[in-house]
Structures are given as C-alpha cells and as structure tokens.
Write a protein that holds these residues in place. Structure first.
Motif, PDB file in Angstrom:
ATOM      1  N   TYR A   4      28.760 -19.029  -3.025  1.00  0.00           N
ATOM      2  CA  TYR A   4      29.728 -18.071  -3.556  1.00  0.00           C
ATOM      3  C   TYR A   4      29.643 -18.226  -5.070  1.00  0.00           C
ATOM      4  N   ILE A   5      29.236 -17.167  -5.737  1.00  0.00           N
ATOM      5  CA  ILE A   5      28.894 -17.233  -7.155  1.00  0.00           C
ATOM      6  C   ILE A   5      29.839 -16.343  -7.967  1.00  0.00           C
ATOM      7  N   LEU A   6      30.464 -16.952  -8.941  1.00  0.00           N
ATOM      8  CA  LEU A   6      31.276 -16.214  -9.901  1.00  0.00           C
ATOM      9  C   LEU A   6      30.334 -15.789 -11.020  1.00  0.00           C
ATOM     10  N   SER A   7      30.319 -14.512 -11.329  1.00  0.00           N
ATOM     11  CA  SER A   7      29.443 -14.026 -12.399  1.00  0.00           C
ATOM     12  C   SER A   7      30.255 -13.205 -13.384  1.00  0.00           C
ATOM     13  N   VAL A   8      29.804 -13.251 -14.621  1.00  0.00           N
ATOM     14  CA  VAL A   8      30.408 -12.458 -15.695  1.00  0.00           C
ATOM     15  C   VAL A   8      29.295 -11.605 -16.275  1.00  0.00           C
ATOM     16  N   ILE A   9      29.491 -10.317 -16.195  1.00  0.00           N
ATOM     17  CA  ILE A   9      28.504  -9.369 -16.688  1.00  0.00           C
ATOM     18  C   ILE A   9      28.914  -8.913 -18.079  1.00  0.00           C
ATOM     19  N   ASP A  10      27.975  -9.020 -19.009  1.00  0.00           N
ATOM     20  CA  ASP A  10      28.260  -8.582 -20.394  1.00  0.00           C
ATOM     21  C   ASP A  10      28.247  -7.087 -20.506  1.00  0.00           C
ATOM     22  N   TYR A  29      26.923 -17.516 -14.755  1.00  0.00           N
ATOM     23  CA  TYR A  29      27.101 -17.688 -13.317  1.00  0.00           C
ATOM     24  C   TYR A  29      27.630 -19.082 -13.011  1.00  0.00           C
ATOM     25  N   ARG A  30      28.473 -19.159 -12.004  1.00  0.00           N
ATOM     26  CA  ARG A  30      29.018 -20.455 -11.596  1.00  0.00           C
ATOM     27  C   ARG A  30      29.143 -20.466 -10.074  1.00  0.00           C
ATOM     28  N   ILE A  31      28.529 -21.449  -9.438  1.00  0.00           N
ATOM     29  CA  ILE A  31      28.691 -21.621  -7.996  1.00  0.00           C
ATOM     30  C   ILE A  31      30.072 -22.239  -7.780  1.00  0.00           C
ATOM     31  N   VAL A  32      30.948 -21.508  -7.094  1.00  0.00           N
ATOM     32  CA  VAL A  32      32.314 -22.000  -6.894  1.00  0.00           C
ATOM     33  C   VAL A  32      32.527 -22.543  -5.488  1.00  0.00           C
ATOM     34  N   LYS A  33      31.567 -22.274  -4.602  1.00  0.00           N
ATOM     35  CA  LYS A  33      31.672 -22.809  -3.246  1.00  0.00           C
ATOM     36  C   LYS A  33      30.310 -22.737  -2.580  1.00  0.00           C
ATOM     37  N   THR A  34      29.985 -23.744  -1.802  1.00  0.00           N
ATOM     38  CA  THR A  34      28.775 -23.744  -0.992  1.00  0.00           C
ATOM     39  C   THR A  34      29.199 -24.025   0.440  1.00  0.00           C
ATOM     40  N   GLU A  35      28.697 -23.232   1.347  1.00  0.00           N
ATOM     41  CA  GLU A  35      29.104 -23.348   2.741  1.00  0.00           C
ATOM     42  C   GLU A  35      27.869 -23.369   3.641  1.00  0.00           C
ATOM     43  N   PRO A  36      27.744 -24.380   4.512  1.00  0.00           N
ATOM     44  CA  PRO A  36      26.606 -24.399   5.436  1.00  0.00           C
ATOM     45  C   PRO A  36      26.790 -23.358   6.535  1.00  0.00           C
ATOM     46  N   ILE A  37      25.678 -22.798   6.981  1.00  0.00           N
ATOM     47  CA  ILE A  37      25.711 -21.805   8.058  1.00  0.00           C
ATOM     48  C   ILE A  37      24.377 -21.861   8.797  1.00  0.00           C
ATOM     49  N   VAL A  38      24.362 -21.376  10.007  1.00  0.00           N
ATOM     50  CA  VAL A  38      23.140 -21.357  10.807  1.00  0.00           C
ATOM     51  C   VAL A  38      22.817 -19.917  11.163  1.00  0.00           C
ATOM     52  N   TYR A  92      17.531 -23.829  -5.962  1.00  0.00           N
ATOM     53  CA  TYR A  92      18.589 -22.951  -6.455  1.00  0.00           C
ATOM     54  C   TYR A  92      19.720 -23.730  -7.126  1.00  0.00           C
ATOM     55  N   LYS A  93      20.048 -24.890  -6.596  1.00  0.00           N
ATOM     56  CA  LYS A  93      21.082 -25.702  -7.256  1.00  0.00           C
ATOM     57  C   LYS A  93      20.651 -26.049  -8.676  1.00  0.00           C
ATOM     58  N   LYS A  94      19.381 -26.441  -8.855  1.00  0.00           N
ATOM     59  CA  LYS A  94      18.872 -26.757 -10.196  1.00  0.00           C
ATOM     60  C   LYS A  94      18.825 -25.509 -11.067  1.00  0.00           C
ATOM     61  N   ARG A  95      18.421 -24.393 -10.476  1.00  0.00           N
ATOM     62  CA  ARG A  95      18.300 -23.148 -11.230  1.00  0.00           C
ATOM     63  C   ARG A  95      19.656 -22.719 -11.797  1.00  0.00           C
ATOM     64  N   PHE A  96      20.715 -22.910 -11.029  1.00  0.00           N
ATOM     65  CA  PHE A  96      22.037 -22.509 -11.500  1.00  0.00           C
ATOM     66  C   PHE A  96      22.601 -23.460 -12.540  1.00  0.00           C
ATOM     67  N   LEU A  97      21.917 -24.534 -12.837  1.00  0.00           N
ATOM     68  CA  LEU A  97      22.343 -25.451 -13.893  1.00  0.00           C
ATOM     69  C   LEU A  97      21.590 -25.227 -15.204  1.00  0.00           C
ATOM     70  N   GLU A  98      20.609 -24.305 -15.190  1.00  0.00           N
ATOM     71  CA  GLU A  98      19.837 -24.034 -16.405  1.00  0.00           C
ATOM     72  C   GLU A  98      20.667 -23.232 -17.402  1.00  0.00           C
ATOM     73  N   LYS A  99      20.393 -23.428 -18.675  1.00  0.00           N
ATOM     74  CA  LYS A  99      21.185 -22.858 -19.769  1.00  0.00           C
ATOM     75  C   LYS A  99      21.320 -21.338 -19.685  1.00  0.00           C
ATOM     76  N   ASP A 100      20.243 -20.632 -19.369  1.00  0.00           N
ATOM     77  CA  ASP A 100      20.318 -19.172 -19.342  1.00  0.00           C
ATOM     78  C   ASP A 100      21.147 -18.643 -18.165  1.00  0.00           C
ATOM     79  N   ILE A 101      21.418 -19.491 -17.200  1.00  0.00           N
ATOM     80  CA  ILE A 101      22.191 -19.104 -16.026  1.00  0.00           C
ATOM     81  C   ILE A 101      23.633 -19.581 -16.128  1.00  0.00           C
ATOM     82  N   ILE A 102      23.818 -20.803 -16.576  1.00  0.00           N
ATOM     83  CA  ILE A 102      25.137 -21.453 -16.514  1.00  0.00           C
ATOM     84  C   ILE A 102      26.206 -20.737 -17.330  1.00  0.00           C
ATOM     85  N   ASP A 103      25.812 -19.999 -18.365  1.00  0.00           N
ATOM     86  CA  ASP A 103      26.794 -19.282 -19.172  1.00  0.00           C
ATOM     87  C   ASP A 103      27.335 -18.034 -18.475  1.00  0.00           C
TER      88      ASP A 103
END
Length: 185
Positions: A179-185, A68-77, A55-66
């Motif tokens: 935590y993902i910031l997204s912009v919907i067209d 969506y932006r991961i603004v925080k990652t938090e570990p949880i159990v 998922y980290k790699k997926r969110f760096l791909e061109k079709d996603i990065i414009d």
C-alpha cells in the motif's frame, strides 16, 4: 493578494508533504495526510515474493523516497485452477462427476472436458486464471489450498448447490501487496 496566499499555501503543502512522507507509517496516518494534501493518494502494488527485496530496496532510493512511501505490506496468496461447474439444481451430481473424472483419468484433456460439461459461461476451457485469496467462496479456496499442482479433486458448496471438479494447474504463488502513499507534483 488572495491568489498569492492560495499559491503560497499550496506550495507549502507540496513541500511539507514530501518532507513528511517518511513520518507516515500506517494506512490511518496516510488517510489523514491525504485529507490535507489533494495531490496524495494510496495505490496498491502486488509483488511476487521472489521480487520483494528488489522493490523494498527500490522504494528506499532517493528519487523514489521523496514521492512514495510504503505504508503497509500485506502477505497474500494467488492461486490458479481449472474447473468444471455442475449445477445441483439441474442434474444428479455424483454420476456426472464420476463420468468426468473417469474420462480425465483415461487421458481426455481437462480443457476439452470443461468445454463439454461445465454449466457456466467460462469460455477459457475451465481455466479460472490467477486470483488472490479472499476473492472466491471460502470453501472453494480452502480446497485449493489443501491440494498440490496437478491434483484433481471435488468441491461441494452444498448450500448453493454448486459442485465442481477441479484441477490445480499451478503451485500457489505467495505475494505481497504494497500500500503506497504517493504525492504527485
């Protein structure tokens, strides 16, 4: 003219938003961004740690990065147990609990015991299902974290007169929340 200016302003915000997503690096910055852009929002995505790199790699791909932006990652159990709840206001706990444990050790299924003995409305044969840390009472969660899969143990939350016989049914599952910031067209 008024509508043209509103349309141009909206177009500017949309173009500016996708160009500026890469500059946003925190929840606070994302919340400020959302105030200026009504088509932006923060959503969460829970990922088990074995899928985290994908998922980290997926969110760096061109079709996603414009968009969506991961603004925080938090570990949880996440944890999963089955339980039998005993109400301390209605019966003597120790005798009843020892009876349940004895029957379990003699081979009676925990699900069957839960159906017979639990004093709450859990209709899933005591199965609590997966839950994230921070959701249940701290004493209950701490006890679960201190046991391994297939351990049978007791949990007492005496201030509430809640008493449990608990079977840990799965190993704890480490996860991350994006935590993902997204912009919907």
């Amino acid at each position: 003219m008024k509508y043209l200016l509103i349309g141009l302003n909206f177009l500017y915000l949309t173009v500016a938003s996708s160009q500026n997503l890469e500059k946003i690096n925190s929840i606070e910055e994302a919340e400020s961004f959302i105030k200026l852009n009504p088509k932006a929002e923060i959503t969460t995505l829970e990922i088990s740690n074995d899928s985290l790199e994908y998922y980290k790699k997926r969110f760096l791909e061109k079709d996603i990065i414009d968009k969506y932006r991961i603004v925080k990652t938090e570990p949880i159990v996440s944890m999963r147990v089955s339980y039998i709840y005993l109400d301390g206001n209605k019966l003597t706990i120790n005798k009843k609990r020892q009876e349940i444990i004895k029957l379990y050790k003699k081979g009676k299924s925990f699900g069957e015991l839960a159906t017979i003995y639990t004093m709450d409305s859990n209709f899933n044969k005591g199965d609590l299902g997966w839950f994230n840390e921070g959701v249940m009472h701290k004493t209950f969660e701490d006890a679960i974290k201190n046991h391994k899969k297939n351990d049978l143990f007791e949990v007492d939350i005496t201030e509430n007169k809640w008493y449990y016989v608990v079977l840990k049914t799965y190993d704890d599952l480490p996860k991350s929340i994006f935590y993902i910031l997204s912009v919907i067209d």
